[in-house]
Design a protein around this motif. Structure first.
Motif, PDB file in Angstrom:
ATOM      1  N   ARG A 365       4.743  32.893  16.278  1.00 45.59           N
ATOM      2  CA  ARG A 365       3.521  33.344  16.942  1.00 45.59           C
ATOM      3  C   ARG A 365       2.909  34.557  16.244  1.00 45.59           C
ATOM      4  O   ARG A 365       1.745  34.878  16.455  1.00 45.59           O
ATOM      5  N   SER A 366       3.718  35.245  15.412  1.00 42.25           N
ATOM      6  CA  SER A 366       3.211  36.455  14.760  1.00 42.25           C
ATOM      7  C   SER A 366       2.430  36.131  13.484  1.00 42.25           C
ATOM      8  O   SER A 366       1.797  37.002  12.904  1.00 42.25           O
ATOM      9  N   PHE A 367       2.455  34.866  13.039  1.00 45.06           N
ATOM     10  CA  PHE A 367       1.766  34.516  11.791  1.00 45.06           C
ATOM     11  C   PHE A 367       0.259  34.412  12.001  1.00 45.06           C
ATOM     12  O   PHE A 367      -0.215  34.033  13.075  1.00 45.06           O
ATOM     13  N   ASN A 368      -0.479  34.703  10.928  1.00 42.97           N
ATOM     14  CA  ASN A 368      -1.947  34.635  10.982  1.00 42.97           C
ATOM     15  C   ASN A 368      -2.430  33.207  11.211  1.00 42.97           C
ATOM     16  O   ASN A 368      -1.919  32.269  10.612  1.00 42.97           O
ATOM     17  N   GLY A 369      -3.420  33.067  12.065  1.00 43.02           N
ATOM     18  CA  GLY A 369      -4.030  31.754  12.277  1.00 43.02           C
ATOM     19  C   GLY A 369      -3.329  30.927  13.341  1.00 43.02           C
ATOM     20  O   GLY A 369      -3.743  29.825  13.657  1.00 43.02           O
ATOM     21  N   VAL A 370      -2.238  31.474  13.881  1.00 41.59           N
ATOM     22  CA  VAL A 370      -1.446  30.736  14.874  1.00 41.59           C
ATOM     23  C   VAL A 370      -1.498  31.502  16.199  1.00 41.59           C
ATOM     24  O   VAL A 370      -1.303  32.713  16.215  1.00 41.59           O
ATOM     25  N   HIS A 371      -1.769  30.791  17.292  1.00 41.18           N
ATOM     26  CA  HIS A 371      -1.815  31.473  18.588  1.00 41.18           C
ATOM     27  C   HIS A 371      -1.006  30.709  19.618  1.00 41.18           C
ATOM     28  O   HIS A 371      -1.095  29.488  19.681  1.00 41.18           O
ATOM     29  N   PRO A 372      -0.222  31.436  20.405  1.00 41.97           N
ATOM     30  CA  PRO A 372       0.536  30.736  21.444  1.00 41.97           C
ATOM     31  C   PRO A 372      -0.381  30.257  22.563  1.00 41.97           C
ATOM     32  O   PRO A 372      -1.450  30.820  22.768  1.00 41.97           O
ATOM     33  N   TYR A 373       0.027  29.180  23.217  1.00 35.55           N
ATOM     34  CA  TYR A 373      -0.676  28.756  24.430  1.00 35.55           C
ATOM     35  C   TYR A 373       0.360  28.585  25.542  1.00 35.55           C
ATOM     36  O   TYR A 373       1.299  27.835  25.354  1.00 35.55           O
ATOM     37  N   PRO A 374       0.236  29.239  26.676  1.00 40.08           N
ATOM     38  CA  PRO A 374      -0.780  30.227  27.017  1.00 40.08           C
ATOM     39  C   PRO A 374      -0.575  31.509  26.216  1.00 40.08           C
ATOM     40  O   PRO A 374       0.538  31.808  25.814  1.00 40.08           O
ATOM     41  N   ASN A 375      -1.660  32.245  26.026  1.00 42.38           N
ATOM     42  CA  ASN A 375      -1.589  33.452  25.207  1.00 42.38           C
ATOM     43  C   ASN A 375      -1.244  34.656  26.077  1.00 42.38           C
ATOM     44  O   ASN A 375      -2.098  35.442  26.452  1.00 42.38           O
ATOM     45  N   ASN A 376       0.032  34.750  26.430  1.00 40.98           N
ATOM     46  CA  ASN A 376       0.476  35.895  27.228  1.00 40.98           C
ATOM     47  C   ASN A 376       1.861  36.325  26.747  1.00 40.98           C
ATOM     48  O   ASN A 376       2.395  35.769  25.786  1.00 40.98           O
ATOM     49  N   VAL A 385       4.333  26.013  22.797  1.00 44.99           N
ATOM     50  CA  VAL A 385       3.170  25.355  22.211  1.00 44.99           C
ATOM     51  C   VAL A 385       2.327  26.387  21.463  1.00 44.99           C
ATOM     52  O   VAL A 385       2.042  27.458  21.983  1.00 44.99           O
ATOM     53  N   LEU A 386       1.979  26.054  20.227  1.00 48.27           N
ATOM     54  CA  LEU A 386       1.116  26.909  19.418  1.00 48.27           C
ATOM     55  C   LEU A 386      -0.172  26.147  19.149  1.00 48.27           C
ATOM     56  O   LEU A 386      -0.158  24.926  19.001  1.00 48.27           O
ATOM     57  N   SER A 387      -1.274  26.895  19.069  1.00 54.02           N
ATOM     58  CA  SER A 387      -2.539  26.266  18.693  1.00 54.02           C
ATOM     59  C   SER A 387      -2.931  26.765  17.303  1.00 54.02           C
ATOM     60  O   SER A 387      -2.856  27.958  17.025  1.00 54.02           O
ATOM     61  N   VAL A 388      -3.358  25.839  16.432  1.00 50.94           N
ATOM     62  CA  VAL A 388      -3.847  26.249  15.109  1.00 50.94           C
ATOM     63  C   VAL A 388      -5.358  26.011  15.013  1.00 50.94           C
ATOM     64  O   VAL A 388      -5.886  25.733  13.946  1.00 50.94           O
ATOM     65  N   LYS A 389      -6.032  26.153  16.154  1.00 54.06           N
ATOM     66  CA  LYS A 389      -7.486  25.968  16.182  1.00 54.06           C
ATOM     67  C   LYS A 389      -8.179  26.898  15.184  1.00 54.06           C
ATOM     68  O   LYS A 389      -9.167  26.526  14.548  1.00 54.06           O
TER      69      LYS A 389
END
Ligand code: PLP
Length: 492
Positions: A365-376, A385-389
């Motif tokens: 989750r700490s990598f650039n371009g990657v965001h956890p879902y939910p983001n908390n 689950v990670l989103s690479v949107k």
């Protein structure tokens, strides 16, 4: 069944005894009593290939495959753990593997005792009271569960037809509700990826049969309000169905029965380790609280005065749902796994699954371009689950491309595009059987691919480059009947 075995025995005899034509005709006559003549080979085929050519062919094919025995298999929602070999040893014992399913219960007391014990262990582990081992998979377990809910209200004389299903649910949940001829009422999860009891309170009506939930849910997040949700559903006399696919996250720590669920399925092939992923066979036993016992599929195994018997006499049974007693050898594998681990071992299984999952989660989750879902900031359970949107927006690289590139590095890809509410989703479940070394290697691979997205995008977009089959036509793969393929075998 017996006749077919007999026929096969005759055929083998022919090979072994090298009979002459006349003798062959005699055997064929006997075979014709058992099989339609068009199915009987009138001439023996002699292979045009040598044994070693055949062995090499199949060995080569097997090497083009990938399985849990080769490395990490982080396919979210599927619990692809290592399957201990002791399970296979047990399931292939002559006395189990060669039993005839039509044998009299008196002659298979040993097997029935084991299956009865498995039901008891499953009851203890899930907080249910009675189990049917018949269903062949989680999906069939769900259908059985929903049919039980339906029948329960029919017997009560109430006309209810709606089942609440959250938007994070596995596709089999709404499908099972539909197959039972009922209506799916979808409820959205909140910003934290869980169900807010408020929405349940607003949705419940006198048409509600109940709710189907998995906990932790498919985002790998624990449903904080499960107690309150159970109270609301029970307050309207509804039932709670537990999709047990995520049992690996809570095994030995908390039980669906204690959370308020009335019906539970267990995916033996996931949580209790049987090779799966190729389409079967699996096993999805269904457990219920005692007030629903009479609705279970028949027969169930019971102990009467030290003897194990099939009880066919359940007053409101939904009927029989599988031939004989389900996929018995999978059930035995699960029992072997439970006994070999013991209760403390099973607690360690889920504890380690959570540790592995959170270790991987915190790194990725700490990598650039990657965001956890939910983001908390909430920790995850057995999967995440990670989103690479962001990668799609910035570089036109999608979750699918990342997954294909992961395969190039010799690791199986995570689940993608599920749950469907997450854009460009990667769903990752390492399971407890991944070592720290393997997880670190996966983290390195992930980092390398993210660097490639920035510096060598084409490699990622054209991946996989190192596999025997390159990209297949996704749309054709899912709708072969209505489309023409754009991919031809051997093109690469
Ligand atoms: C796997 C899975 C199912 C379906 O189970 P099968 O055994 O594959 O039929 C249902 N729900 C969830 C969340 C799952 O992961």
């Amino acid at each position: 069944m017996y006749e077919r075995r007999q026929a096969r025995w005759f055929e083998r005899t022919l090979f072994e005894y090298n009979l002459d034509d006349e003798e062959v005709n005699e055997v064929i006559k006997v075979l014709e009593e058992y099989l339609p003549s068009k199915l009987i080979r009138k001439k023996f085929l002699f292979p045009s290939l040598s044994e070693f050519e055949v062995v090499r062919h199949f060995t080569r094919l097997s090497q083009q495959n990938y399985g849990v025995d080769q490395g990490l298999y982080p396919l979210g929602s599927c619990t692809m753990k290592y399957n201990p070999r002791v399970n296979e040893d047990i399931a292939s014992l002559d006395g189990f593997a060669n039993l005839n399913p039509l044998q009299d219960p008196d002659e298979v007391q040993g097997l029935l005792e084991l299956l009865y014990k498995l039901s008891e262990y499953l009851s203890k582990l899930t907080g249910m009271d009675y189990f049917s081992l018949q269903p062949a998979a989680g999906a069939q377990g769900e259908l059985v569960g929903v049919l039980i809910m339906k029948k329960y209200f029919e017997v009560k004389g109430e006309n209810r037809n709606e089942v609440i299903v959250p938007d994070t649910a596995h596709g089999t949940n709404p499908a099972s509700v539909k197959m039972a001829g009922l209506k799916v009422v979808e409820v959205p999860s909140n910003r934290d990826g869980i169900i807010d009891p408020k929405i349940i309170r607003e949705t419940v009506s006198d048409k509600t049969l109940g709710i189907m939930l998995t906990n932790p849910n498919t985002l790998g997040v624990y449903e904080d309000y499960i107690g309150e949700i159970a109270d609301i559903i029970h307050g309207s006399d509804g039932l709670l169905y537990y999709d047990g696919a995520n049992l690996n996250a809570i095994l030995g720590w908390i039980r669906p029965g204690d959370m308020g669920f009335d019906i539970t399925h267990v995916n033996l092939h996931k949580t209790f380790s049987t090779p799966h992923g190729g389409g079967g066979p699996g096993s999805g036993p269904v457990g219920v609280k005692s007030f629903l016992k009479d609705f279970l599929p028949v027969p169930i195994i019971e102990e009467v005065g030290g003897k194990y018997v099939f009880n066919w006499d359940l007053k409101h049974t939904i009927g029989k749902v599988h031939s004989f007693y389900g996929n018995v050898l999978i059930q035995l594998r699960a029992l072997a796994y439970i006994l070999r681990n013991g209760f403390e071992g099973l607690r360690e299984v889920s504890g380690t699954a959570l540790l592995n999952s959170n270790y991987l989660y915190e790194k990725l989750r700490s990598f650039n371009g990657v965001h956890p879902y939910p983001n908390n900031l909430k920790p995850r359970m057995h999967e995440f689950v990670l989103s690479v949107k962001e990668l799609k927006d910035k570089y036109d690289v999608r979750a699918r491309d990342i997954a294909k590139r992961i395969i190039d590095y010799g690791v199986y890809a995570p689940t993608i595009y599920f749950p469907t509410i997450v854009e460009e989703a990667l769903m990752i479940e390492p399971t407890e059987t991944a070592s720290k070394k393997e997880l670190d290697e996966f983290i390195d691979i992930f980092k390398m691919i993210l660097d490639e997205v920035v510096n060598e995008k084409d490699k990622v977009l054209n991946s996989p480059l190192n596999t025997s089959v390159r990209r297949i036509d996704d749309a054709y793969a899912s709708r072969p009947k209505t489309m023409k393929p754009t991919y031809k075998w051997g093109e690469d």
